[in-house]
Design a protein around this motif. Structure first.
Motif, PDB file in Angstrom:
ATOM      1  N   LEU A   1       0.827  -1.208   0.000  1.00 17.02           N
ATOM      2  CA  LEU A   1       0.000   0.000   0.000  1.00 17.02           C
ATOM      3  C   LEU A   1       0.863   1.261   0.000  1.00 17.02           C
ATOM      4  O   LEU A   1       0.534   2.249  -0.672  1.00 17.02           O
ATOM      5  CB  LEU A   1      -0.933  -0.009   1.213  1.00 17.02           C
ATOM      6  N   LEU A   2       1.953   1.234   0.766  1.00 15.34           N
ATOM      7  CA  LEU A   2       2.865   2.383   0.763  1.00 15.34           C
ATOM      8  C   LEU A   2       3.430   2.620  -0.630  1.00 15.34           C
ATOM      9  O   LEU A   2       3.539   3.763  -1.089  1.00 15.34           O
ATOM     10  CB  LEU A   2       4.006   2.144   1.752  1.00 15.34           C
ATOM     11  N   ALA A   3       3.795   1.544  -1.314  1.00 14.59           N
ATOM     12  CA  ALA A   3       4.367   1.660  -2.657  1.00 14.59           C
ATOM     13  C   ALA A   3       3.316   2.064  -3.688  1.00 14.59           C
ATOM     14  O   ALA A   3       3.654   2.632  -4.738  1.00 14.59           O
ATOM     15  CB  ALA A   3       5.012   0.330  -3.063  1.00 14.59           C
ATOM     16  N   ALA A   4       2.041   1.767  -3.387  1.00  9.32           N
ATOM     17  CA  ALA A   4       0.981   2.083  -4.351  1.00  9.32           C
ATOM     18  C   ALA A   4       0.686   3.573  -4.425  1.00  9.32           C
ATOM     19  O   ALA A   4       0.246   4.074  -5.473  1.00  9.32           O
ATOM     20  CB  ALA A   4      -0.287   1.319  -3.981  1.00  9.32           C
ATOM     21  N   VAL A   5       0.929   4.299  -3.334  1.00  4.12           N
ATOM     22  CA  VAL A   5       0.594   5.727  -3.300  1.00  4.12           C
ATOM     23  C   VAL A   5       1.349   6.525  -4.359  1.00  4.12           C
ATOM     24  O   VAL A   5       0.724   7.287  -5.122  1.00  4.12           O
ATOM     25  CB  VAL A   5       0.829   6.310  -1.888  1.00  4.12           C
ATOM     26  N   PRO A   6       2.689   6.418  -4.470  1.00  2.00           N
ATOM     27  CA  PRO A   6       3.364   7.180  -5.537  1.00  2.00           C
ATOM     28  C   PRO A   6       2.916   6.766  -6.931  1.00  2.00           C
ATOM     29  O   PRO A   6       2.872   7.606  -7.844  1.00  2.00           O
ATOM     30  CB  PRO A   6       4.852   6.862  -5.309  1.00  2.00           C
TER      31      PRO A   6
ATOM     32  N   ALA B   1       1.345   9.456  -9.603  1.00  2.02           N
ATOM     33  CA  ALA B   1       1.902   9.640 -10.943  1.00  2.02           C
ATOM     34  C   ALA B   1       0.856   9.402 -12.021  1.00  2.02           C
ATOM     35  O   ALA B   1       0.737  10.184 -12.983  1.00  2.02           O
ATOM     36  CB  ALA B   1       3.092   8.703 -11.137  1.00  2.02           C
ATOM     37  N   ILE B   2       0.077   8.331 -11.880  1.00  2.00           N
ATOM     38  CA  ILE B   2      -0.936   8.009 -12.889  1.00  2.00           C
ATOM     39  C   ILE B   2      -2.027   9.077 -12.906  1.00  2.00           C
ATOM     40  O   ILE B   2      -2.480   9.498 -13.979  1.00  2.00           O
ATOM     41  CB  ILE B   2      -1.542   6.620 -12.614  1.00  2.00           C
ATOM     42  N   ALA B   3      -2.452   9.541 -11.737  1.00  2.00           N
ATOM     43  CA  ALA B   3      -3.506  10.554 -11.666  1.00  2.00           C
ATOM     44  C   ALA B   3      -3.085  11.839 -12.371  1.00  2.00           C
ATOM     45  O   ALA B   3      -3.876  12.444 -13.104  1.00  2.00           O
ATOM     46  CB  ALA B   3      -3.850  10.836 -10.208  1.00  2.00           C
ATOM     47  N   ILE B   4      -1.843  12.262 -12.150  1.00  2.00           N
ATOM     48  CA  ILE B   4      -1.369  13.489 -12.800  1.00  2.00           C
ATOM     49  C   ILE B   4      -1.170  13.267 -14.302  1.00  2.00           C
ATOM     50  O   ILE B   4      -1.466  14.136 -15.122  1.00  2.00           O
ATOM     51  CB  ILE B   4      -0.063  13.965 -12.139  1.00  2.00           C
ATOM     52  N   LYS B   5      -0.703  12.072 -14.668  1.00  2.00           N
ATOM     53  CA  LYS B   5      -0.469  11.778 -16.084  1.00  2.00           C
ATOM     54  C   LYS B   5      -1.764  11.767 -16.879  1.00  2.00           C
ATOM     55  O   LYS B   5      -1.833  12.340 -17.969  1.00  2.00           O
ATOM     56  CB  LYS B   5       0.241  10.425 -16.209  1.00  2.00           C
ATOM     57  N   VAL B   6      -2.797  11.132 -16.355  1.00  2.00           N
ATOM     58  CA  VAL B   6      -4.054  11.005 -17.110  1.00  2.00           C
ATOM     59  C   VAL B   6      -4.876  12.277 -17.062  1.00  2.00           C
ATOM     60  O   VAL B   6      -5.813  12.436 -17.853  1.00  2.00           O
ATOM     61  CB  VAL B   6      -4.900   9.821 -16.585  1.00  2.00           C
ATOM     62  N   SER B   7      -4.558  13.192 -16.148  1.00  2.00           N
ATOM     63  CA  SER B   7      -5.326  14.433 -16.060  1.00  2.00           C
ATOM     64  C   SER B   7      -4.947  15.408 -17.168  1.00  2.00           C
ATOM     65  O   SER B   7      -5.681  16.361 -17.429  1.00  2.00           O
ATOM     66  CB  SER B   7      -5.115  15.094 -14.702  1.00  2.00           C
ATOM     67  N   PHE B   8      -3.789  15.172 -17.787  1.00  2.00           N
ATOM     68  CA  PHE B   8      -3.305  16.035 -18.877  1.00  2.00           C
ATOM     69  C   PHE B   8      -3.214  17.499 -18.452  1.00  2.00           C
ATOM     70  O   PHE B   8      -3.367  18.412 -19.252  1.00  2.00           O
ATOM     71  CB  PHE B   8      -4.221  15.951 -20.107  1.00  2.00           C
ATOM     72  N   ALA B   9      -3.023  17.712 -17.183  1.00  2.00           N
ATOM     73  CA  ALA B   9      -2.940  19.087 -16.672  1.00  2.00           C
ATOM     74  C   ALA B   9      -1.818  19.183 -15.667  1.00  2.00           C
ATOM     75  O   ALA B   9      -1.587  18.264 -14.885  1.00  2.00           O
ATOM     76  CB  ALA B   9      -4.260  19.513 -16.027  1.00  2.00           C
ATOM     77  N   LYS B  10      -1.134  20.288 -15.700  1.00  2.00           N
ATOM     78  CA  LYS B  10      -0.083  20.539 -14.723  1.00  2.00           C
ATOM     79  C   LYS B  10      -0.705  21.051 -13.437  1.00  2.00           C
ATOM     80  O   LYS B  10      -1.584  21.917 -13.465  1.00  2.00           O
ATOM     81  CB  LYS B  10       0.892  21.589 -15.258  1.00  2.00           C
TER      82      LYS B  10
ATOM     83  N   VAL C   1       7.938  12.865  -8.067  1.00  2.00           N
ATOM     84  CA  VAL C   1       6.854  11.991  -7.619  1.00  2.00           C
ATOM     85  C   VAL C   1       7.199  11.387  -6.263  1.00  2.00           C
ATOM     86  O   VAL C   1       6.341  11.270  -5.386  1.00  2.00           O
ATOM     87  CB  VAL C   1       6.586  10.880  -8.650  1.00  2.00           C
ATOM     88  N   SER C   2       8.459  10.994  -6.095  1.00  2.00           N
ATOM     89  CA  SER C   2       8.869  10.387  -4.821  1.00  2.00           C
ATOM     90  C   SER C   2       8.711  11.372  -3.672  1.00  2.00           C
ATOM     91  O   SER C   2       8.258  11.003  -2.576  1.00  2.00           O
ATOM     92  CB  SER C   2      10.318   9.899  -4.912  1.00  2.00           C
TER      93      SER C   2
ATOM     94  N   GLU D   1       2.390  10.779   2.388  1.00  2.00           N
ATOM     95  CA  GLU D   1       2.358   9.601   3.267  1.00  2.00           C
ATOM     96  C   GLU D   1       2.838   9.881   4.690  1.00  2.00           C
ATOM     97  O   GLU D   1       2.505   9.132   5.609  1.00  2.00           O
ATOM     98  CB  GLU D   1       3.178   8.470   2.651  1.00  2.00           C
ATOM     99  N   MET D   2       3.608  10.936   4.868  1.00  2.00           N
ATOM    100  CA  MET D   2       4.097  11.188   6.232  1.00  2.00           C
ATOM    101  C   MET D   2       2.971  11.675   7.138  1.00  2.00           C
ATOM    102  O   MET D   2       3.124  11.710   8.361  1.00  2.00           O
ATOM    103  CB  MET D   2       5.230  12.226   6.203  1.00  2.00           C
TER     104      MET D   2
END
Length: 286
Positions: free
Chosen positions: A41-46, A50-59, A78-79, A86-87
């Motif tokens: 789950l910790l690894a899934a967050v980044p 990344a995917i959410a920002i990539k598919v949004s096509f918006a900065k 992203v990291s 996560e902190m």
């Protein structure tokens, strides 16, 4: 004098026994399904970020959290965005569960008295357990940072890293600063782990120790957000968690980082000592 008559610390092979015990603790921590699921789950967050920002096509806009607005220009961020997110919950939750289970878990299932029946000093046992939890803290933060960097570089590319101060450094230097940020946050979590270790010596219910540790972390976050109690902010462990952002300035804000590291070390010293004082004289009946 026979080996049986020697103090535990002077017996031949005591150091080797400590290493075996540490390996056993690490297998217990990293081998449990629930802990493995937590790391996933910790690894899934980044990846989700990344995917959410990539598919949004918006900065992300200028009001986005720190590091988010820099992701599309360099995937390494992203990291750092993932560590920032996560902190607040996921990392403290994971560490609280592991630390709360360290001693109370053994007492709950009845194995603690068998551990103490082995010729090992309680101080060494407690120290090994804490070292194992600290290793988990490092593994968790580095995992988030590395997964975030990899998925970010794949989706957004890399190149020179533009720091928060506007100057640029090479990708290699950026990766080095990213790893230092993960280790700095791991040190802060080690302070929380010391609190969890102490609370774990007070009860035989690991879930109670974990909840109390997480509640302590949340309480510090809440207090840190209230201006009326600003006098207490410098004494809060969570007050310095975001200081890892100073690693991405030019020059690096070593003063702020050093202050945060000092407070974390104080928490470690105080609460590990408290855990030792409680555990050294604890009457173990289960």
């Amino acid at each position: 004098m026979s080996a049986v008559d020697l103090p535990v610390r002077d017996r031949p092979g005591a150091a080797a026994a400590d290493w075996r015990f540490l390996r056993s603790e690490l297998r217990l921590i990293f081998g449990r399904r629930r802990n493995q699921a937590g790391l996933v789950l910790l690894a899934a967050v980044p990846i989700l970020i990344a995917i959410a920002i990539k598919v949004s096509f918006a900065k992300p806009g200028p009001d986005a959290p720190t590091f988010f607005s820099s992701i599309v220009s360099n995937g390494l961020f992203v990291s750092l965005a993932a560590l920032t997110i996560e902190m607040g919950l996921f990392l403290p939750l994971s560490v609280s569960v592991i630390a709360g289970d360290s001693v109370a878990g053994e007492a709950n299932i009845g194995t603690l008295r068998y551990l103490l029946a082995v010729p090992v000093h309680r101080t060494r046992l407690l120290a090994v357990k804490y070292v194992a939890v600290v290793i988990f803290c490092v593994a968790a933060t580095v995992l988030v940072a590395v997964v975030g960097a990899l998925i970010g570089l794949v989706l957004f590319g890399g190149g020179d890293v533009t720091l928060l101060s506007g100057t640029q450094v090479g990708l290699g230097a950026g990766v080095g600063r990213m790893l230092l940020a993960a280790l700095y946050l791991a040190l802060s979590l080690a302070g929380l782990a010391a609190i969890g270790l102490f609370l774990s010596t007070l009860t035989e219910q690991p879930i109670g120790a974990a909840i109390a540790t997480l509640f302590t972390s949340f309480s510090m976050v809440i207090l840190d957000s209230i201006p009326q109690v600003s006098w207490i902010h410098p004494y809060l462990l969570t007050h310095y968690a975001t200081n890892f952002g100073d690693l991405f300035r030019d020059p690096i804000g070593w003063d702020n980082l050093g202050e945060g590291a000092f407070v974390a070390v104080v928490y470690i010293a105080v609460f590990w000592t408290a855990a030792w004082a409680r555990f050294a004289g604890k009457d173990v009946t289960s």
